[in-house]
Design a protein around this motif. Sequence first.
Motif: not given
Length: 609
Positions: A69, A73-74, A93, A402, A422, A530
């Motif tokens: 993940s 990026d998920g 995400d 996403g 995360c 982020t």
Amino acid sequence: MLPGEPGLWLYASTAALGLVFIWLLSKATTRRALGKGKQLPVASGLPLLGHSLTLRSGDRRLTALRAWSTQYDGVFGLSRGLLGGPLLVVLSDPAAVHGLLALGEDVAPKSKRFYGSIEEVLHPSGPAPSCLTATAAAAWGPVRRSLLHAFSAEELREDFLVAKAKAYRLAALLQDLGPGVILDADDAGCRLALDVLGVSKLGYDFEAVEATGEVLLLRLLGEVRQEWEARRRRPLGPLTGWVSDRAAEGGLRCRILADFVAQELWGDIEARGPPPPDDTTLAAQLVRLWSPPAVGAASAAPGVTHDRAAAELASLLMYGMEPAGHCIAWALHCLAHNRAAQDKLVAELKREGVYDNPASLTYDMLPRLPYLDAVVRETLRLYPPCACPATVRSLRKPVVLGGTALPSGAEVWVDVWSMHRCPRLWRDPDRFNPERWTDASARPSPVPGPAGAAAGGKGKAGGKKGAARGVKAAGGDGGDGNAAAAVDADAAAAAAAFDGLSTLPTDGGSAASAAPPAAAVAAALASAATTSTDAPLCSPLAFLPFGVGPRCCLGQGLALAEVKAALAVLVGAVAWEPSGEPGDEPRLAAGLFVRPEGGVHLLIAPRKR
Ligand code: HEM
């Protein structure tokens, strides 16, 4: 072949050209449907086996999914190898997850493959969907709308009192044991959750808290869950049952549970006769759905039969007991290992007069206990009982989520575990830090969530087996639009009563609660930092222990009420400390639920007053 006729090669090459044309056309159509999304990254796995070995084992699966993940990026794909079935897409995400769960059933229904496997263990005699496992709105919609009445604010007010009374019973037993006792908090939490569900929703006291020995129903539910987990590990699925004693034994356990539910439990509920019009418990609502002519209520939901009622009961027992029980245990574990947090909670109970006068604790007081709320949220963030796979959808059409194009036919897992831990979304994600929920400056403003809990009556059945208490009418909602509208209208009031939880997805089960639009989620998250170094302290939009959208947890109001009642009483009554035993740092077992393998062994000491 006659002279002058085209040769065989001509037919063959025309056919080949035709095939190439069809292939190119289908590629072009797919690409158009996929839109502008970037290509789905697929993690590289073993030849033939894909990622099937990693996916089979519980805690290794969570660790591996979390690493992928972060890497992708998920949003990424996994292959289950030759025996595994469709492409597996994993989402953590938040924008992609909210987007998925907002898609309609024509695009992303619940996965038949996944929920069917739950149905097989809960109702082994044949397919009988439940509100949890049904994949089509016609099968779950009317039932969900009817069961909503069992989770109204008024119902939750009484459920809270039931949970408080059971927690007191447990606390009294613990105090009698004296100082220095080591308790399995997971066993205690599951006993409490089973009793609360039984008394408040089914009118049936299992007396698990009071029992000195093993509780048969708890054991059976655990064995059936284990059987589900074992079947997912067996590559040849049900075929193995013919050759393996262990598999046959597991199948037998499933049948014993199903028989108990259908004959003993449902038999008892039916034997009580038509519920009084003001009884809105789960038991009463199921009776109305199953046998409306007998009670003169609305017409039956299509396809609801005796089997269906039993399947519904079985899934409510399974999903209504374990997650709440484990949540109580994880919370006590976290508090035992974070003495400062435990002291702060006790201070809050003292400030509000609950510590010295426990009888004053009511459901309506919950908004005045923000630290208790923060402890529960933080526990559910670190240990979401329904982690992964728990929310699983099948894609009927290609979609972009996403920013990534996902193909039709894929099975999509929502990975709540990775989302809740995360490092881009939560500062210090592995640390138990309830203050992240109370520090208002750290919180980005939440996107409005779905509407709150249900409408409906008050009261429930209670006391010993079958003793129904007075309650108000909900009139079994046979699925007509008016009843659903009534539910939604009252939802706001119920949500307001649960003010302390307003940024949780507080939908106690509105018939079709909308998920916040994915674009709004993406924008809100983009405004937060982020990178792992300046990650926000808290990302409420990335907090989904109960799911979101029309199939979010129906019982979340009850779960929160009982967990809070249990913690307020148990932490007020005794001090919780690490025991130094192996079960002190429980090993994670991640199957149908995330649970502490072997229990949570904590040392308890009565508090000096
Ligand atoms: C801490 C406790 C709980 C947690 C974390 C939890 C979590 C969840 C989650 C994540 C889902 C969605 C699963 C999916 O997408 O398929 C779900 C569904 C559901 N839960 Fe819960 N749950 C809890 C307690 C309860 C309780 C106490 C009840 C009932 C008494 C309950 C009844 C249900 C039902 C009926 C569904 C299916 C709803 C539908 O598909 O329409 N849950 N739960």
